[in-house]
Design a protein around this motif. Structure first.
Motif, PDB file in Angstrom:
ATOM      1  N   THR A 128       0.848  -1.194   0.000  1.00 34.51           N
ATOM      2  CA  THR A 128       0.000   0.000   0.000  1.00 34.51           C
ATOM      3  C   THR A 128       0.884   1.244   0.000  1.00 34.51           C
ATOM      4  O   THR A 128       2.102   1.175   0.233  1.00 34.51           O
ATOM      5  N   ASP A 129       0.270   2.388  -0.261  1.00 35.60           N
ATOM      6  CA  ASP A 129       1.020   3.642  -0.254  1.00 35.60           C
ATOM      7  C   ASP A 129       1.601   3.931   1.130  1.00 35.60           C
ATOM      8  O   ASP A 129       2.715   4.457   1.249  1.00 35.60           O
ATOM      9  N   LEU A 130       0.841   3.573   2.165  1.00 37.72           N
ATOM     10  CA  LEU A 130       1.318   3.822   3.523  1.00 37.72           C
ATOM     11  C   LEU A 130       2.555   2.990   3.842  1.00 37.72           C
ATOM     12  O   LEU A 130       3.511   3.490   4.441  1.00 37.72           O
ATOM     13  N   THR A 131       2.539   1.710   3.446  1.00 36.75           N
ATOM     14  CA  THR A 131       3.697   0.863   3.738  1.00 36.75           C
ATOM     15  C   THR A 131       4.917   1.311   2.922  1.00 36.75           C
ATOM     16  O   THR A 131       6.046   1.264   3.432  1.00 36.75           O
ATOM     17  N   LYS A 132       4.688   1.751   1.707  1.00 37.85           N
ATOM     18  CA  LYS A 132       5.816   2.242   0.904  1.00 37.85           C
ATOM     19  C   LYS A 132       6.454   3.464   1.566  1.00 37.85           C
ATOM     20  O   LYS A 132       7.678   3.608   1.592  1.00 37.85           O
ATOM     21  N   LYS A 133       5.602   4.320   2.104  1.00 37.71           N
ATOM     22  CA  LYS A 133       6.102   5.513   2.786  1.00 37.71           C
ATOM     23  C   LYS A 133       6.879   5.122   4.035  1.00 37.71           C
ATOM     24  O   LYS A 133       7.934   5.691   4.351  1.00 37.71           O
ATOM     25  N   ALA A 134       6.354   4.118   4.779  1.00 37.21           N
ATOM     26  CA  ALA A 134       7.015   3.669   5.996  1.00 37.21           C
ATOM     27  C   ALA A 134       8.357   3.010   5.690  1.00 37.21           C
ATOM     28  O   ALA A 134       9.343   3.195   6.413  1.00 37.21           O
ATOM     29  N   LEU A 135       8.424   2.234   4.580  1.00 42.03           N
ATOM     30  CA  LEU A 135       9.659   1.553   4.211  1.00 42.03           C
ATOM     31  C   LEU A 135      10.758   2.536   3.820  1.00 42.03           C
ATOM     32  O   LEU A 135      11.954   2.225   3.929  1.00 42.03           O
ATOM     33  N   GLN A 136      10.365   3.705   3.363  1.00 43.01           N
ATOM     34  CA  GLN A 136      11.357   4.735   3.046  1.00 43.01           C
ATOM     35  C   GLN A 136      12.098   5.174   4.316  1.00 43.01           C
ATOM     36  O   GLN A 136      13.312   5.399   4.287  1.00 43.01           O
ATOM     37  N   TYR A 137      11.357   5.279   5.410  1.00 43.76           N
ATOM     38  CA  TYR A 137      11.997   5.606   6.681  1.00 43.76           C
ATOM     39  C   TYR A 137      12.918   4.476   7.117  1.00 43.76           C
ATOM     40  O   TYR A 137      14.029   4.711   7.625  1.00 43.76           O
ATOM     41  N   LYS A 138      12.459   3.226   6.954  1.00 40.21           N
ATOM     42  CA  LYS A 138      13.270   2.068   7.344  1.00 40.21           C
ATOM     43  C   LYS A 138      14.560   2.020   6.526  1.00 40.21           C
ATOM     44  O   LYS A 138      15.614   1.689   7.059  1.00 40.21           O
ATOM     45  N   ALA A 139      14.459   2.321   5.227  1.00 42.93           N
ATOM     46  CA  ALA A 139      15.629   2.286   4.355  1.00 42.93           C
ATOM     47  C   ALA A 139      16.682   3.301   4.795  1.00 42.93           C
ATOM     48  O   ALA A 139      17.892   3.067   4.645  1.00 42.93           O
ATOM     49  N   ASP A 147       2.291   8.690  14.075  1.00 40.61           N
ATOM     50  CA  ASP A 147       0.983   8.789  13.427  1.00 40.61           C
ATOM     51  C   ASP A 147       0.899   7.889  12.207  1.00 40.61           C
ATOM     52  O   ASP A 147      -0.143   7.283  11.925  1.00 40.61           O
ATOM     53  N   LEU A 148       2.023   7.754  11.474  1.00 42.99           N
ATOM     54  CA  LEU A 148       2.049   6.861  10.312  1.00 42.99           C
ATOM     55  C   LEU A 148       1.932   5.406  10.765  1.00 42.99           C
ATOM     56  O   LEU A 148       1.213   4.606  10.145  1.00 42.99           O
ATOM     57  N   TRP A 149       2.603   5.060  11.862  1.00 43.30           N
ATOM     58  CA  TRP A 149       2.562   3.687  12.360  1.00 43.30           C
ATOM     59  C   TRP A 149       1.140   3.308  12.795  1.00 43.30           C
ATOM     60  O   TRP A 149       0.664   2.211  12.517  1.00 43.30           O
ATOM     61  N   ILE A 150       0.444   4.230  13.437  1.00 43.58           N
ATOM     62  CA  ILE A 150      -0.928   3.969  13.870  1.00 43.58           C
ATOM     63  C   ILE A 150      -1.827   3.760  12.650  1.00 43.58           C
ATOM     64  O   ILE A 150      -2.690   2.862  12.642  1.00 43.58           O
ATOM     65  N   LYS A 151      -1.638   4.555  11.614  1.00 45.48           N
ATOM     66  CA  LYS A 151      -2.432   4.392  10.395  1.00 45.48           C
ATOM     67  C   LYS A 151      -2.174   3.039   9.742  1.00 45.48           C
ATOM     68  O   LYS A 151      -3.090   2.409   9.202  1.00 45.48           O
ATOM     69  N   LEU A 152      -0.918   2.579   9.792  1.00 45.21           N
ATOM     70  CA  LEU A 152      -0.582   1.270   9.235  1.00 45.21           C
ATOM     71  C   LEU A 152      -1.308   0.151   9.979  1.00 45.21           C
ATOM     72  O   LEU A 152      -1.856  -0.775   9.363  1.00 45.21           O
ATOM     73  N   ILE A 153      -1.297   0.237  11.297  1.00 47.38           N
ATOM     74  CA  ILE A 153      -1.988  -0.783  12.098  1.00 47.38           C
ATOM     75  C   ILE A 153      -3.479  -0.746  11.810  1.00 47.38           C
ATOM     76  O   ILE A 153      -4.121  -1.790  11.591  1.00 47.38           O
ATOM     77  N   GLN A 154      -4.037   0.438  11.818  1.00 49.40           N
ATOM     78  CA  GLN A 154      -5.480   0.592  11.563  1.00 49.40           C
ATOM     79  C   GLN A 154      -5.842   0.065  10.184  1.00 49.40           C
ATOM     80  O   GLN A 154      -6.868  -0.606  10.011  1.00 49.40           O
ATOM     81  N   GLN A 155      -5.003   0.341   9.202  1.00 46.77           N
ATOM     82  CA  GLN A 155      -5.245  -0.127   7.833  1.00 46.77           C
ATOM     83  C   GLN A 155      -5.283  -1.647   7.774  1.00 46.77           C
ATOM     84  O   GLN A 155      -6.164  -2.243   7.140  1.00 46.77           O
ATOM     85  N   ARG A 156      -4.345  -2.301   8.472  1.00 44.10           N
ATOM     86  CA  ARG A 156      -4.294  -3.765   8.432  1.00 44.10           C
ATOM     87  C   ARG A 156      -5.483  -4.386   9.160  1.00 44.10           C
ATOM     88  O   ARG A 156      -6.084  -5.360   8.680  1.00 44.10           O
ATOM     89  N   LEU A 157      -5.838  -3.818  10.315  1.00 42.98           N
ATOM     90  CA  LEU A 157      -6.914  -4.400  11.098  1.00 42.98           C
ATOM     91  C   LEU A 157      -8.290  -4.153  10.489  1.00 42.98           C
ATOM     92  O   LEU A 157      -9.251  -4.822  10.860  1.00 42.98           O
TER      93      LEU A 157
END
Length: 485
Positions: A128-139, A147-157
């Protein structure tokens, strides 16, 4: 460098919803609006019917699902839930320090219940767009913004598999801030499992092996993870403090899992707590008053001593008070009809019907017990405190009170601290051996028929330290609460 040693200590379960306290606050607010109003009375039939047909459970579960899923058409959504038959799916959080067995328990739990196992790593595997954005931080080896992490969890659940089957969040949330943000986002678990560690090397070989395997992680990193957990665990417990269930986790993970699975599959962990109605029987000196006080304090239920209730009513300028005053002043027994009227009025008040009660001093015989049953005030837990007459005589006849300080003493268990105090001690005439023997004779004459009326009552040895007796009573009380649910 000092070696790091620690062991699993406890595992706590928390029911995250708190509708019951919400009801209480609302009701108390309504009463506070009019201090002159008479205490609100609720017919006992309402609570009995609601518990029998699990109305409290049903309403709480429906409202919880409604607030979590926020459907556009709430009525149709509730209809679908009711038609489905089971309106509750497991929503579990497993939290804890390194090597606490979260992964093992989570996997086995998902195998048995078919819920979805969610970890921080598999959340980031979503395309998803959110995970791609999060992976950029990880890279960039940067921390993912909260706030991004909470959205990721909410999106999955929010995906259909989690909605329909339920989920287990492993190691999420890690901080109180995350927990509060998840609540604001509508992520409401119905079970939270928190593992704790203390700095004591565990005896269980399986736990030791888990910890030794963990040594592959640098000691510095392990210390940092442990410190982080200990900083946050208290706040996380406070976040989910409303209903707490403790499970010993210092044991093989198979045993931990069995208890976890049993608890999740039982309706107790997903329903509103039933109102406890506790009845204590026992001979004079068995500790009924102290145990009732301890139960009342720990579980916030109303402590009702029949004798003290009658004295309080007698002190009031009411018709009933004037009627019973002559009986109390002359030492005569107040007629059962009057006692029952006073008692049922008190048990019908809002605090008793919402919080529950612990009653002692009534009923004293089978006829009184049957009249209490006929009035629909039926205890959900009954305890008989047992000890011999010799012990009762020793406990009662040797106790005294200091009229200056009000402190209570006992010739054997708690003697006066000085000769000065000893000389002014007073003994209650009601504690004389002759009076006590009459009370004991009356108690034993009725004990058998009362035990027949309450065949599921628990019998506890009262010839022990009071706090040991309380622990024994409490363990049976909690066990019966689970069975009731």
């Amino acid at each position: 460098m000092t070696p790091i040693t620690f062991s699993l200590a406890t595992c706590e379960w928390v029911l995250a919803s708190d509708l019951d306290s919400c009801y209480k606050r609302t009701a108390n607010h309504r009463i506070a609006m009019d201090e002159t109003a008479k205490p609100l009375r609720i017919p006992p039939e309402m609570a009995i019917y609601a518990e029998k047909h699990e109305i409290f459970d049903l309403v709480q579960t429906l409202v919880t699902n409604l607030m979590v899923d926020k459907p556009e058409d709430p009525i149709q959504y509730l209809i679908v839930l009711l038609k489905r038959g089971s309106v509750e799916v497991p929503r579990v959080m497993l939290l804890g320090p390194p090597a606490s067995g979260k992964r093992t328990v989570a996997r086995k739990l998902c195998e048995h219940t078919q819920v979805i196992h969610i970890t921080d790593s598999n959340i980031l595997k979503e395309d998803t767009d959110l995970t791609k954005k999060a992976l950029q931080y990880k890279a960039k080896q940067q921390e993912i913004p909260g706030d991004l992490w909470i959205k990721l969890i909410q999106q999955r659940l929010s995906k259909i598999d989690c909605v329909r089957r339920g989920w287990v969040l492993e190691g999420i949330p890690q901080t109180r801030e995350e927990a509060l943000s998840l609540q604001e986002a509508g992520v409401a678990p119905n079970h939270v499992d928190v593992y704790h560690v203390t700095f004591i090397w565990p005896e269980d070989k399986e736990v030791v092996q888990r910890l030794e395997r963990l040594k592959a992680v640098s000691e510095k990193q392990l210390v940092a993870q442990l410190m982080q957990h200990h900083r946050e665990v208290h706040a996380l417990r406070k976040t989910y403090r409303n209903c707490l269930k403790v499970i010993d986790a210092d044991q093989p993970h198979v045993d931990v899992f069995d208890q976890v699975l049993t608890y999740i599959l039982s309706r107790h962990c997903s329903v509103a707590p039933h109102t406890p109605r506790v009845l204590l029987f026992g001979p004079p000196g068995s500790g009924k008053s102290l145990l009732a006080k301890l139960i009342s304090q720990k579980y916030n239920i109303v402590n009702l001593c029949c004798g003290e209730l009658l004295e309080a009513v007698s002190a009031d300028a009411t018709n009933m008070g004037e009627l019973i005053k002559p009986y109390l002043e002359s030492g005569q027994q107040v007629p059962d009809s009057m006692v029952l009227q006073i008692l049922t009025e008190r048990l019908s008040r809002l605090d008793c019907t919402t919080r529950g009660w612990v009653l002692h001093g009534f009923p004293r015989d089978l006829e009184q017990a049957e009249k209490l049953q006929e009035s629909n005030f039926i205890p959900s837990r009954v305890f008989f405190l047992e000890m011999t007459d010799d012990v009762a005589i020793e406990r009662v006849t040797l106790r005294s009170i200091d009229p200056v300080t009000g402190e209570r003493y006992h010739s054997l268990y708690k003697p006066a601290p000085s000769p000065e105090v000893q000389t002014r001690l007073q003994f209650n005439p009601k504690d004389s051996e002759a009076q006590l023997l009459r009370q004991l004779k009356e108690y034993w004459a009725n004990a058998s028929s009362l035990q027949d009326l309450y065949p599921e009552a628990v019998h506890i040895n009262a010839d022990q330290d009071p706090h040991t007796v309380f622990e024994s009573l409490e363990s049976r009380l909690v066990g019966r609460l689970q069975n009731d649910a």
